[in-house]
Design a protein around this motif. Structure first.
Motif, short mmCIF file in Angstrom:
data_model
loop_
_atom_site.label_atom_id
_atom_site.label_comp_id
_atom_site.label_asym_id
_atom_site.label_seq_id
_atom_site.Cartn_x
_atom_site.Cartn_y
_atom_site.Cartn_z
N ASP A 20 0.85 -1.18 0.00
CA ASP A 20 0.00 0.00 0.00
C ASP A 20 0.89 1.23 0.00
O ASP A 20 1.62 1.49 0.96
CB ASP A 20 -0.91 0.03 1.24
N ILE A 21 0.81 1.98 -1.06
CA ILE A 21 1.60 3.19 -1.18
C ILE A 21 0.70 4.38 -0.89
O ILE A 21 -0.37 4.52 -1.48
CB ILE A 21 2.22 3.33 -2.58
N GLN A 22 1.13 5.21 0.02
CA GLN A 22 0.38 6.40 0.35
C GLN A 22 1.24 7.61 0.04
O GLN A 22 2.43 7.64 0.34
CB GLN A 22 -0.01 6.42 1.83
N PHE A 23 0.62 8.61 -0.57
CA PHE A 23 1.34 9.82 -0.91
C PHE A 23 1.02 10.90 0.11
O PHE A 23 -0.11 11.02 0.58
CB PHE A 23 0.94 10.31 -2.31
N ASN A 24 2.04 11.66 0.46
CA ASN A 24 1.86 12.76 1.39
C ASN A 24 1.63 14.03 0.58
O ASN A 24 2.55 14.60 0.02
CB ASN A 24 3.11 12.91 2.27
N ASP A 25 0.37 14.45 0.50
CA ASP A 25 0.03 15.64 -0.26
C ASP A 25 0.03 16.89 0.61
O ASP A 25 -0.41 17.94 0.18
CB ASP A 25 -1.35 15.48 -0.90
N LYS A 26 0.48 16.77 1.83
CA LYS A 26 0.49 17.93 2.72
C LYS A 26 1.65 18.84 2.38
O LYS A 26 2.69 18.43 1.89
CB LYS A 26 0.59 17.47 4.17
N SER A 27 1.47 20.10 2.70
CA SER A 27 2.53 21.07 2.45
C SER A 27 3.69 20.83 3.41
O SER A 27 3.53 20.28 4.49
CB SER A 27 1.99 22.49 2.60
N VAL A 28 4.87 21.25 2.98
CA VAL A 28 6.08 21.07 3.77
C VAL A 28 6.81 22.41 3.87
O VAL A 28 6.90 23.15 2.89
CB VAL A 28 7.02 20.04 3.08
N PHE A 29 7.31 22.73 5.05
CA PHE A 29 8.14 23.91 5.27
C PHE A 29 9.19 23.47 6.28
O PHE A 29 8.87 23.29 7.46
CB PHE A 29 7.30 25.07 5.81
N GLN A 30 10.41 23.24 5.83
CA GLN A 30 11.44 22.74 6.75
C GLN A 30 12.80 23.29 6.38
O GLN A 30 13.02 23.77 5.28
CB GLN A 30 11.45 21.22 6.76
N CYS A 31 13.73 23.20 7.35
CA CYS A 31 15.09 23.71 7.14
C CYS A 31 15.99 23.18 8.25
O CYS A 31 15.56 22.42 9.11
CB CYS A 31 15.08 25.24 7.15
N VAL A 32 17.23 23.62 8.22
CA VAL A 32 18.17 23.36 9.31
C VAL A 32 18.47 24.72 9.92
O VAL A 32 19.04 25.59 9.27
CB VAL A 32 19.47 22.68 8.79
N LYS A 33 18.04 24.91 11.16
CA LYS A 33 18.22 26.18 11.87
C LYS A 33 19.29 26.00 12.93
O LYS A 33 19.14 25.17 13.83
CB LYS A 33 16.90 26.63 12.50
N ASN A 34 20.36 26.77 12.80
CA ASN A 34 21.47 26.66 13.75
C ASN A 34 21.88 25.21 13.95
O ASN A 34 22.03 24.74 15.08
CB ASN A 34 21.13 27.33 15.08
N ASN A 35 22.03 24.48 12.84
CA ASN A 35 22.49 23.09 12.81
C ASN A 35 21.52 22.09 13.43
O ASN A 35 21.93 20.98 13.78
CB ASN A 35 23.88 22.96 13.47
N GLU A 36 20.25 22.45 13.55
CA GLU A 36 19.24 21.52 14.05
C GLU A 36 18.05 21.52 13.10
O GLU A 36 17.66 22.56 12.58
CB GLU A 36 18.78 21.91 15.46
N ALA A 37 17.47 20.35 12.89
CA ALA A 37 16.31 20.24 12.00
C ALA A 37 15.15 21.05 12.55
O ALA A 37 14.89 21.06 13.75
CB ALA A 37 15.91 18.78 11.85
N TRP A 38 14.48 21.77 11.66
CA TRP A 38 13.31 22.58 12.03
C TRP A 38 12.23 22.33 10.99
O TRP A 38 12.48 22.43 9.79
CB TRP A 38 13.68 24.06 12.04
N LYS A 39 11.05 21.97 11.45
CA LYS A 39 9.94 21.72 10.54
C LYS A 39 8.73 22.53 10.99
O LYS A 39 8.29 22.41 12.12
CB LYS A 39 9.59 20.23 10.50
N GLY A 40 8.26 23.36 10.09
CA GLY A 40 7.11 24.21 10.39
C GLY A 40 5.81 23.56 9.95
O GLY A 40 5.66 23.18 8.79
N GLY A 41 4.90 23.43 10.87
CA GLY A 41 3.58 22.90 10.54
C GLY A 41 2.66 24.04 10.12
O GLY A 41 3.00 25.21 10.21
N ASP A 42 1.47 23.68 9.66
CA ASP A 42 0.48 24.66 9.23
C ASP A 42 1.08 25.67 8.26
O ASP A 42 0.76 26.86 8.30
CB ASP A 42 -0.14 25.40 10.42
#
Length: 167
Positions: A20-42
């Motif tokens: 079962d393959i599911q696609f993630n159609d949600k928007s993504v906003f992410q980066c590396v901030k000061n050497n740490e992963a950062w992911k913005g929701g909404d």
């Protein structure tokens, strides 16, 4: 009876092999901030009546915002010649900012003319969704703050942010 049992086992084995393959159609906003992963929701892209285009991501008491002029034409992800690039730190209409709240005290970092630097590249724009990548260095706007002077954001990526109309 053995044939029926063998047939059932083969049918079950073949059924179990499906994937079962599911696609993630949600928007993504992410980066590396000061050497740490950062992911913005909404995450959302807001088109303002004055022609500004604001891309935003939120994480608990943190937010990241990228403001640029609205693209003037469609941008096809298959044709890099259509990509649009904006530079931060050279304009008040092209800015990047990051803010967070700790113990009810807000700290803001931003770029402006001669303040900070960075770049945003739009790699897809169809009037309904926008995608691209970014990086920036922004400066703490409160000179008396005890928080770090700069924030470094690298490897930023936004994908399929829904465009909504703002004020």
């Amino acid at each position: 009876m053995k044939k029926i049992l063998a047939l059932v086992l083969v049918a079950f084995a073949l059924h179990s092999c499906t994937e079962d393959i599911q696609f993630n159609d949600k928007s993504v906003f992410q980066c590396v901030k000061n050497n740490e992963a950062w992911k913005g929701g909404d995450a959302v892209a807001t088109l303002h009546s004055d022609g500004k285009f604001t891309l935003e991501g939120f994480q608990l008491d943190e937010s990241m915002s990228l403001t640029i002029p609205k693209p003037t034409s469609l941008i096809d992800p298959h044709f890099p010649s259509t990509y649009v690039t904006h530079t931060f730190g050279t304009s008040l209409t092209r800015t990047a900012s990051y803010s967070y709240v700790i113990n009810a005290v807000e700290t803001d970092y931003t770029t402006a003319i001669g303040v900070g630097n960075g770049e945003l590249q739009i790699t897809e724009y169809d009037g309904e969704y926008v995608s691209g990548n970014f990086h920036f260095n922004a400066v703490n706007t409160n000179a008396s703050s005890t928080e770090p002077v700069n924030v470094n954001v690298q490897g930023g990526y936004f994908y399929k942010l829904k465009i909504v109309n703002g004020i």
